[in-house]
Design an enzyme around this catalytic site. Structure first.
Site, PDB file in Angstrom:
ATOM      1  N   LYS A  73      37.700  43.541  39.553  1.00  0.00           N
ATOM      2  CA  LYS A  73      37.074  42.385  38.907  1.00  0.00           C
ATOM      3  C   LYS A  73      37.999  41.169  38.948  1.00  0.00           C
ATOM      4  CE  LYS A  73      36.643  42.858  34.657  1.00  0.00           C
ATOM      5  NZ  LYS A  73      36.414  43.713  33.519  1.00  0.00           N
ATOM      6  N   THR A  75      40.572  40.771  40.894  1.00  0.00           N
ATOM      7  CA  THR A  75      40.783  40.450  42.310  1.00  0.00           C
ATOM      8  C   THR A  75      39.648  39.574  42.839  1.00  0.00           C
ATOM      9  OG1 THR A  75      41.874  42.589  42.525  1.00  0.00           O
ATOM     10  CG2 THR A  75      41.209  41.517  44.561  1.00  0.00           C
ATOM     11  N   ARG A  96      42.826  36.483  31.855  1.00  0.00           N
ATOM     12  CA  ARG A  96      43.575  36.852  30.658  1.00  0.00           C
ATOM     13  C   ARG A  96      45.046  37.126  30.945  1.00  0.00           C
ATOM     14  NH1 ARG A  96      40.011  41.780  29.233  1.00  0.00           N
ATOM     15  NH2 ARG A  96      39.669  41.581  31.481  1.00  0.00           N
ATOM     16  N   LYS A 107      51.940  52.901  35.027  1.00  0.00           N
ATOM     17  CA  LYS A 107      52.278  51.863  36.006  1.00  0.00           C
ATOM     18  C   LYS A 107      51.551  50.587  35.640  1.00  0.00           C
ATOM     19  CE  LYS A 107      53.560  52.754  40.762  1.00  0.00           C
ATOM     20  NZ  LYS A 107      54.957  52.556  40.465  1.00  0.00           N
ATOM     21  N   ALA A 275      39.123  44.319  24.481  1.00  0.00           N
ATOM     22  CA  ALA A 275      37.722  44.180  24.870  1.00  0.00           C
ATOM     23  C   ALA A 275      36.818  45.144  24.106  1.00  0.00           C
ATOM     24  CB  ALA A 275      37.568  44.394  26.368  1.00  0.00           C
ATOM     25  N   PHE A 303      36.200  44.888  30.805  1.00  0.00           N
ATOM     26  CA  PHE A 303      35.419  46.093  31.091  1.00  0.00           C
ATOM     27  C   PHE A 303      34.184  45.798  31.950  1.00  0.00           C
ATOM     28  CE2 PHE A 303      37.174  47.829  26.819  1.00  0.00           C
ATOM     29  CZ  PHE A 303      38.329  48.241  27.442  1.00  0.00           C
ATOM     30  N   PHE A 383      36.313  48.032  50.594  1.00  0.00           N
ATOM     31  CA  PHE A 383      37.469  48.918  50.702  1.00  0.00           C
ATOM     32  C   PHE A 383      37.487  49.461  52.124  1.00  0.00           C
ATOM     33  CE2 PHE A 383      39.888  52.877  50.007  1.00  0.00           C
ATOM     34  CZ  PHE A 383      40.947  52.383  49.262  1.00  0.00           C
ATOM     35  N   TRP A 411      40.557  41.125  49.347  1.00  0.00           N
ATOM     36  CA  TRP A 411      41.750  41.954  49.173  1.00  0.00           C
ATOM     37  C   TRP A 411      42.565  41.917  50.469  1.00  0.00           C
ATOM     38  CZ3 TRP A 411      44.255  46.139  51.235  1.00  0.00           C
ATOM     39  CH2 TRP A 411      45.244  46.741  50.424  1.00  0.00           C
TER      40      TRP A 411
END
Lengths: 558, 558
Positions: A73, A75, A96, A107, A275, A303, A383, A411
């Protein structure tokens, strides 16, 4: 083909001085308060000076229910912002800020990914411009003043069993979830139960993100309920006289932060409320400022659309007088497959049928968003393993529903990968096709508001709540809080309250466990299921591996 | 004649852009990391690049024992720095950062006073450049990781009754002094006793101020003792694997902050450890950096010379390889009168006899400092009610002792009022008259070091310590800590441990209540009397009056 990691790409960023980024939005250098050479706050004085300008177009990026496959989202928000700039539009993004503590557990979080990122990534995951520290300080001051008030005679007659103002720290620290304070004798006060939440869960965070200006901030801080008296009447922050000093502590934090994307386009990164127990959007000041400075402002909500977009519409837009011109719902082929029943390990293999089955989740989100009167475009975040047939299945499904799905490759390619999306979004926004309205009117009774969200957004049959919850809602209505919007706290993984129920479930119930009043932020939190407001660290926290390498670069944070 | 308040004067400051201030020390703009337009950090890269340069002259400003009359140590530090610049010298000052929390209790702290101040005053008393927040974060991370280690199986076999790493917050909050943590059941860990100190009391603060560079910082953080095992062996921060991530959190905070005086001269403001359980000096990195960039560096130490200068010499200079060229001892006529037995209410009336009597306190501090082999000048910080006869009495007393006292009027006149002091100090520094040596060698046994300080500096007859204390000291010697210097924690109001014993008492004893090992900071803390590491708020905290006025200025903070 091998791919570079997000951090490798971020480290290769050709950042421009923040003054040049500000210049793209015509912000004079003296009104950019720099934090290093690549971050700045926009001065309140400048913000005040642009209030009479017309607003740009507001574009919301939201998503399907999150799955372990990831949906991208942020990205896509970054990619769309870069795409709009690429096609010659004056565009900015608003996202945010990250919370410090969780980076030391699992991570940590980047801001976007691949060639659609915001930099400087390290700073944004550490102290950034100190906003969250300021919130922690303001919150801590109020906590200290409450116990101090009790210590010096308790003029307000606070029932120490009913102090509802907990403490906060920006760290994952389960040992502080439940504590006893003021132990050790007379000099340390009156022993009572207490506890810490993580800073982003503070009502101060929600208020910072909803306040229009510093005087609105102070009014809302004053409105917070911090405890109850022995006669059960509320004690407000204002009664403790902490609102003025808290505002002073938050003065700088209220100014939006400007950074840049990898393509050197302006990005506002400001505020980061939970959220679930809060509304999960970046600050109103950042969004409204960006709308005065750019022709297109791309922002995101937390979310999936059932929680994030719903709150963006019903809380943020309602309260701030905003209206989105277009909504982008982000979906991935992999997430469609998971919604269609495929396990994460099997995502690599083509499975068009599973994609088709999983599209029900996407379809419901699209329909829900249209219900707010705003046009929708679906962004298929590409992807590498996606097959043409799978992508086509999503596209066809969305077309059948009367909307359009556009394949995006930001991406891997940056703005080149979002040109088509950007053109379509700009076209929709320019056509002023939206006719935005929140889902329910202010005057609807609180319980009815909950039912409206559950039935219209979650497609549940009913809301279950015991007498205590219903009585509490009625009591708040009598006290004048009936006109507040609802902030639903439920799992983000499903339309239902069962995180394992993927797709587009129907016939389910929404059990309300608890309701809380955030009188300063201005919403009623409805809690369905377990909500964790203080995370713990895992067995091997990522902190163990975080260090400076010999070149002075940070390793292990990402 | 009416006088302007400190805040009125500070608000009228004609600040220059911080890049211009940096240019006075030949710091290139790209190596100044700005925080707004009037604050900056000096980049680590630049600091590394100047290490081969010769050092300037180091001048320490210290004072008599503080009295309610005030002595103006910081004011004189600022005034002397401006005075040196006025007479054409390339001079910088180095002072400490203010703690946030206490500003919300009693009326808060300025940086200097009158026309000898450092600006921006508001920022320096609030978040400044976030250094203290970074320290709080690093400290909190370690605390969370310790309890997390215990939670996930306690591989180190930590005795939960012997966790010595407390938590910190930069707020006066007595309710957190003693708490029970990890309550609420299995998911929240193993219940144990804990507590919070104020951030400046953190060993991380002391380490940040003593570390030479980032690798020294990490080594020292790793050396901190955080708990003891069931077999009573120490558990180090390194055993919890927190030192790397803490260093990452402190990376920016390690870079010294540059601001300016009202006269636009460079001022480094960096670090602020307690002056009792820690050494009370600004950071080694700030001081050593300033010495590479300026010909004269004026710095100060905490409290009076018995605590502050002693630690500056025996801890900071010893550890950082520094040697002061000249020491200025600040005295006021009013404080001499109080040391001579006059009550605060009667300070307005001339009383030459009381001044003479009180000079014993000054005289002993001067003699003590000379004992370190460093030449001394006394600065009489002028107050409007001082009479010529009173000033003359101080001057004559100091002359009799073989030193020189110079009247200074920097509070009212800025650098014009310190010209004479600046000329004399420069003359002494240029003459290389100092032959500095610490008071005791590294290899002296710990208890003997304590006795040396008590006898040579406090002029006590003896040190009282029970077997437990002496055994502990011997145990540390056996563990290899015997070469550490001593950090005395006693009242700042007297040479003795009785705060009411003014002047120059003799024949007293120094009772040691407790000893603590700061293995990372690298000193043994010797506690004589009550030491408060978490202050409380007063009945009417100043926070109640702090607010933004209609012009957006901060009111009530000063």
């Amino acid at each position: 083909m091998t791919y570079k990691s997000d951090i490798e790409i971020a480290r290769e960023a050709q950042k421009k001085p923040i003054q040049e980024i500000g210049a793209k939005l015509d912000i004079p250098t003296e009104h950019l308060l720099p934090y290093g050479h690549d971050k700045a706050k926009v001065s309140q004085e400048f913000i005040n000076s642009v209030q009479d300008r017309p607003n740009g177009k507001l574009i919301l990026v939201t998503a399907i229910n999150p799955t372990p496959a990831g949906e991208g989202k942020t990205t896509t928000t970054v990619g769309l912002g870069d795409g709009l700039n690429r096609i010659g539009k004056k565009a900015a993004i608003c996202i945010r800020e990250a919370s410090l503590g969780p980076n030391f557990g699992m991570k940590g979080g980047a801001a976007g990914g691949g060639y659609a990122q915001v930099v400087p990534m390290e700073d944004m995951n550490l102290h950034f411009t100190g906003d969250f520290h300021a919130i922690t300080s303001a919150h801590s001051l109020l906590a200290a003043m409450i116990d101090n008030h009790i210590y010096w005679g308790n003029e307000q007659d606070i029932d120490i069993r009913r102090v509802v103002w907990r403490r906060v720290v920006d760290m994952n620290d389960r040992a502080l979830r439940q504590i006893n304070v003021s132990l050790g004798g007379v000099a340390n006060g009156f022993p009572r139960e207490g506890g810490f939440d993580i800073t982003v869960a503070s009502e101060v965070m929600a208020i910072l993100c909803l306040a229009r200006d510093l005087s609105d901030l102070q009014r809302r801080l004053g409105d917070m309920i911090v405890a109850y008296r022995h006669d059960k009447t509320p004690v407000f922050c204002r009664d403790i006289k902490a609102d003025g000093a808290m505002t002073v502590l938050l003065k700088d934090a209220m100014q939006p932060n400007l950074v840049q994307t990898l393509e050197n386009n302006p990005a506002f990164v400001h505020g980061g409320p939970f959220a679930n127990i809060a509304h999960g959007c970046n600050s109103v000041t950042a969004t409204t400022t960006a709308l005065k400075l750019a022709d297109y402002v791309v922002t995101e909500a937390g979310f999936g659309a059932d929680l994030g977009a719903e709150k963006f519409m019903n809380i943020k837009c309602r309260k701030a007088g905003l209206a989105p011109s277009c909504v982008v719902v982000v979906a991935t082929v992999r997430a469609m497959k998971m919604n269609g029943g495929v396990a994460k390990a099997d995502l690599g293999a083509e499975n068009v049928e599973a994609v088709k089955k999983g599209c029900a989740n996407l379809g419901r989100h699209v329909a829900n968003v249209k219900g707010f009167g705003v046009p929708v475009v679906v962004a298929i975040n590409h992807f590498v393993t996606d097959t043409e047939a799978e992508v086509e299945a999503v596209r066809a499904y969305v077309a059948e529903q009367g909307s359009e799905a556009i394949l995006c490759q930001h991406w891997a390619k940056g703005s080149e990968g979002t040109e088509a999306l950007a053109r379509r979004v700009a076209e929709i926004a320019d056509a002023d096709m939206a006719n935005f309205a929140p889902l329910y009117p202010d005057e609807m009774p609180l319980f009815e508001k909950i039912e409206t969200i559950a039935k219209r957004i979650y497609h549940a049959d009913e809301v279950l709540a015991d007498k205590k919850v219903r009585d509490q809602l009625r009591a708040w209505e009598e006290q004048g809080y009936g006109n507040l919007p609802i902030c639903m706290a439920k799992t983000q993984y499903s339309f239902s309250t069962d995180p394992n129920l993927r797709g587009a479930p129907t016939g389910h119930s929404v059990p309300v466990r608890e309701v809380r009043l955030s009188a300063g932020a201005g919403f009623v939190v409805v809690i369905c299921g377990e909500i964790m407001t203080m995370p713990g660290l895992p067995r091997v926290p990522s902190a163990e591996a975080i260090h400076l390498n010999e070149a002075g670069q940070i390793e292990g944070l990402f």
